[in-house]
Scaffold this motif. Sequence first.
Motif, PDB file in Angstrom:
ATOM      1  N   GLU A 197       0.808  -1.223   0.000  1.00  0.00           N
ATOM      2  CA  GLU A 197       0.000   0.000   0.000  1.00  0.00           C
ATOM      3  C   GLU A 197       0.839   1.270   0.000  1.00  0.00           C
ATOM      4  O   GLU A 197       0.419   2.283  -0.540  1.00  0.00           O
ATOM      5  N   GLU A 198       2.045   1.232   0.551  1.00  0.00           N
ATOM      6  CA  GLU A 198       2.875   2.443   0.556  1.00  0.00           C
ATOM      7  C   GLU A 198       3.374   2.796  -0.851  1.00  0.00           C
ATOM      8  O   GLU A 198       3.778   3.921  -1.105  1.00  0.00           O
ATOM      9  N   ARG A 199       3.330   1.833  -1.776  1.00  0.00           N
ATOM     10  CA  ARG A 199       3.758   2.108  -3.156  1.00  0.00           C
ATOM     11  C   ARG A 199       2.607   2.567  -4.040  1.00  0.00           C
ATOM     12  O   ARG A 199       2.835   3.067  -5.141  1.00  0.00           O
ATOM     13  N   VAL A 200       1.372   2.373  -3.583  1.00  0.00           N
ATOM     14  CA  VAL A 200       0.202   2.735  -4.388  1.00  0.00           C
ATOM     15  C   VAL A 200      -0.161   4.186  -4.069  1.00  0.00           C
ATOM     16  O   VAL A 200      -0.973   4.476  -3.204  1.00  0.00           O
ATOM     17  N   THR A 201       0.477   5.094  -4.782  1.00  0.00           N
ATOM     18  CA  THR A 201       0.240   6.529  -4.640  1.00  0.00           C
ATOM     19  C   THR A 201      -0.333   7.046  -5.953  1.00  0.00           C
ATOM     20  O   THR A 201      -0.226   6.362  -6.977  1.00  0.00           O
ATOM     21  N   PRO A 202      -0.934   8.222  -5.961  1.00  0.00           N
ATOM     22  CA  PRO A 202      -1.492   8.736  -7.212  1.00  0.00           C
ATOM     23  C   PRO A 202      -0.482   8.795  -8.363  1.00  0.00           C
ATOM     24  O   PRO A 202      -0.845   8.581  -9.520  1.00  0.00           O
ATOM     25  N   LYS A 203       0.775   9.054  -8.069  1.00  0.00           N
ATOM     26  CA  LYS A 203       1.781   9.156  -9.130  1.00  0.00           C
ATOM     27  C   LYS A 203       2.315   7.810  -9.597  1.00  0.00           C
ATOM     28  O   LYS A 203       3.002   7.732 -10.613  1.00  0.00           O
ATOM     29  N   ALA A 204       2.005   6.729  -8.866  1.00  0.00           N
ATOM     30  CA  ALA A 204       2.537   5.404  -9.207  1.00  0.00           C
ATOM     31  C   ALA A 204       2.008   4.941 -10.565  1.00  0.00           C
ATOM     32  O   ALA A 204       0.812   5.030 -10.843  1.00  0.00           O
ATOM     33  N   ARG A 205       2.932   4.451 -11.395  1.00  0.00           N
ATOM     34  CA  ARG A 205       2.570   3.899 -12.700  1.00  0.00           C
ATOM     35  C   ARG A 205       2.325   2.401 -12.531  1.00  0.00           C
ATOM     36  O   ARG A 205       3.087   1.713 -11.858  1.00  0.00           O
ATOM     37  N   GLU A 215       5.399   0.259 -14.640  1.00  0.00           N
ATOM     38  CA  GLU A 215       6.772   0.552 -14.233  1.00  0.00           C
ATOM     39  C   GLU A 215       6.974   0.518 -12.721  1.00  0.00           C
ATOM     40  O   GLU A 215       7.976   0.016 -12.239  1.00  0.00           O
ATOM     41  N   ASP A 216       6.032   1.078 -11.951  1.00  0.00           N
ATOM     42  CA  ASP A 216       6.214   1.201 -10.506  1.00  0.00           C
ATOM     43  C   ASP A 216       5.596   0.052  -9.707  1.00  0.00           C
ATOM     44  O   ASP A 216       6.143  -0.358  -8.688  1.00  0.00           O
ATOM     45  N   LEU A 217       4.448  -0.449 -10.171  1.00  0.00           N
ATOM     46  CA  LEU A 217       3.760  -1.496  -9.421  1.00  0.00           C
ATOM     47  C   LEU A 217       3.983  -2.885 -10.014  1.00  0.00           C
ATOM     48  O   LEU A 217       3.574  -3.881  -9.427  1.00  0.00           O
ATOM     49  N   GLY A 218       4.609  -2.954 -11.188  1.00  0.00           N
ATOM     50  CA  GLY A 218       4.978  -4.238 -11.783  1.00  0.00           C
ATOM     51  C   GLY A 218       3.829  -5.031 -12.383  1.00  0.00           C
ATOM     52  O   GLY A 218       3.922  -6.254 -12.516  1.00  0.00           O
ATOM     53  N   LEU A 219       2.748  -4.365 -12.780  1.00  0.00           N
ATOM     54  CA  LEU A 219       1.619  -5.069 -13.373  1.00  0.00           C
ATOM     55  C   LEU A 219       1.903  -5.371 -14.839  1.00  0.00           C
ATOM     56  O   LEU A 219       2.536  -4.576 -15.538  1.00  0.00           O
ATOM     57  N   ASP A 220       1.421  -6.526 -15.291  1.00  0.00           N
ATOM     58  CA  ASP A 220       1.490  -6.834 -16.719  1.00  0.00           C
ATOM     59  C   ASP A 220       0.083  -6.638 -17.302  1.00  0.00           C
ATOM     60  O   ASP A 220      -0.832  -6.211 -16.592  1.00  0.00           O
ATOM     61  N   GLU A 221      -0.087  -6.941 -18.585  1.00  0.00           N
ATOM     62  CA  GLU A 221      -1.370  -6.664 -19.231  1.00  0.00           C
ATOM     63  C   GLU A 221      -2.508  -7.471 -18.617  1.00  0.00           C
ATOM     64  O   GLU A 221      -3.614  -6.955 -18.437  1.00  0.00           O
ATOM     65  N   LEU A 222      -2.252  -8.721 -18.266  1.00  0.00           N
ATOM     66  CA  LEU A 222      -3.292  -9.531 -17.634  1.00  0.00           C
ATOM     67  C   LEU A 222      -3.675  -8.952 -16.271  1.00  0.00           C
ATOM     68  O   LEU A 222      -4.862  -8.872 -15.931  1.00  0.00           O
ATOM     69  N   ASP A 223      -2.687  -8.504 -15.496  1.00  0.00           N
ATOM     70  CA  ASP A 223      -2.976  -7.848 -14.214  1.00  0.00           C
ATOM     71  C   ASP A 223      -3.848  -6.618 -14.424  1.00  0.00           C
ATOM     72  O   ASP A 223      -4.789  -6.369 -13.658  1.00  0.00           O
ATOM     73  N   MET A 224      -3.536  -5.846 -15.446  1.00  0.00           N
ATOM     74  CA  MET A 224      -4.304  -4.635 -15.731  1.00  0.00           C
ATOM     75  C   MET A 224      -5.740  -4.969 -16.126  1.00  0.00           C
ATOM     76  O   MET A 224      -6.680  -4.300 -15.701  1.00  0.00           O
ATOM     77  N   ILE A 225      -5.905  -6.016 -16.928  1.00  0.00           N
ATOM     78  CA  ILE A 225      -7.258  -6.431 -17.328  1.00  0.00           C
ATOM     79  C   ILE A 225      -8.061  -6.832 -16.098  1.00  0.00           C
ATOM     80  O   ILE A 225      -9.220  -6.423 -15.932  1.00  0.00           O
ATOM     81  N   GLU A 226      -7.447  -7.614 -15.209  1.00  0.00           N
ATOM     82  CA  GLU A 226      -8.137  -8.033 -13.992  1.00  0.00           C
ATOM     83  C   GLU A 226      -8.469  -6.838 -13.100  1.00  0.00           C
ATOM     84  O   GLU A 226      -9.560  -6.772 -12.511  1.00  0.00           O
ATOM     85  N   SER A 281      -5.373   4.327 -21.738  1.00  0.00           N
ATOM     86  CA  SER A 281      -5.018   5.611 -21.127  1.00  0.00           C
ATOM     87  C   SER A 281      -4.774   5.514 -19.616  1.00  0.00           C
ATOM     88  O   SER A 281      -4.331   6.475 -18.996  1.00  0.00           O
ATOM     89  N   LEU A 282      -5.057   4.363 -19.022  1.00  0.00           N
ATOM     90  CA  LEU A 282      -4.865   4.185 -17.583  1.00  0.00           C
ATOM     91  C   LEU A 282      -3.423   3.791 -17.311  1.00  0.00           C
ATOM     92  O   LEU A 282      -3.062   2.621 -17.331  1.00  0.00           O
ATOM     93  N   VAL A 283      -2.595   4.787 -17.064  1.00  0.00           N
ATOM     94  CA  VAL A 283      -1.162   4.572 -16.860  1.00  0.00           C
ATOM     95  C   VAL A 283      -0.792   4.677 -15.385  1.00  0.00           C
ATOM     96  O   VAL A 283       0.026   3.914 -14.895  1.00  0.00           O
ATOM     97  N   THR A 284      -1.405   5.620 -14.678  1.00  0.00           N
ATOM     98  CA  THR A 284      -1.081   5.852 -13.264  1.00  0.00           C
ATOM     99  C   THR A 284      -2.308   5.619 -12.382  1.00  0.00           C
ATOM    100  O   THR A 284      -3.440   5.564 -12.883  1.00  0.00           O
ATOM    101  N   VAL A 285      -2.078   5.540 -11.097  1.00  0.00           N
ATOM    102  CA  VAL A 285      -3.167   5.419 -10.137  1.00  0.00           C
ATOM    103  C   VAL A 285      -4.069   6.652 -10.233  1.00  0.00           C
ATOM    104  O   VAL A 285      -5.291   6.533 -10.182  1.00  0.00           O
TER     105      VAL A 285
END
Length: 123
Positions: free
Chosen positions: A64-72, A75-86, A106-110
């Motif tokens: 949770e300390e890494r999930v900030t509005p500026k987090a990508r 690049e920052d949270l390590g999600l891949d395309e399947l993670d993003m879809i989920e 267009s969803l790049v950052t938190v």
Amino acid sequence: MRLPMWNSPHAVTALLLASLAGCAGAAGSSSAAGPNSAAQSEPGAQSLSARVIALIVRETGAPEERVTPKARFVEDLGLDELDMIELVMAMEEEFGIVVSEEDFESLVTVADAIEYVRTHMRP
């Protein structure tokens, strides 16, 4: 002797959401004209930000300390395309929204996710 209410799962959840809201507010206030600055001035914006951040933490397992509005997400949270879809599917279910393919890209950052939910949620 009765134990304090902090042993209740609901109280712990409320405390966690309040904590996340404070983190999101602090992160958003550091940039004068960031994508979150207008959102912080709207009533209820901080609670929506906290809900989106809590969903991201829950769905991705990111600290949770890494999930900030500026987090990508990638690049920052390590999600891949399947993670993003989920994650997007969870956002759609949680907030009653529909994310198109174009909008998905267009969803790049938190902050992008928070703003997307804010503008597409029905009141």
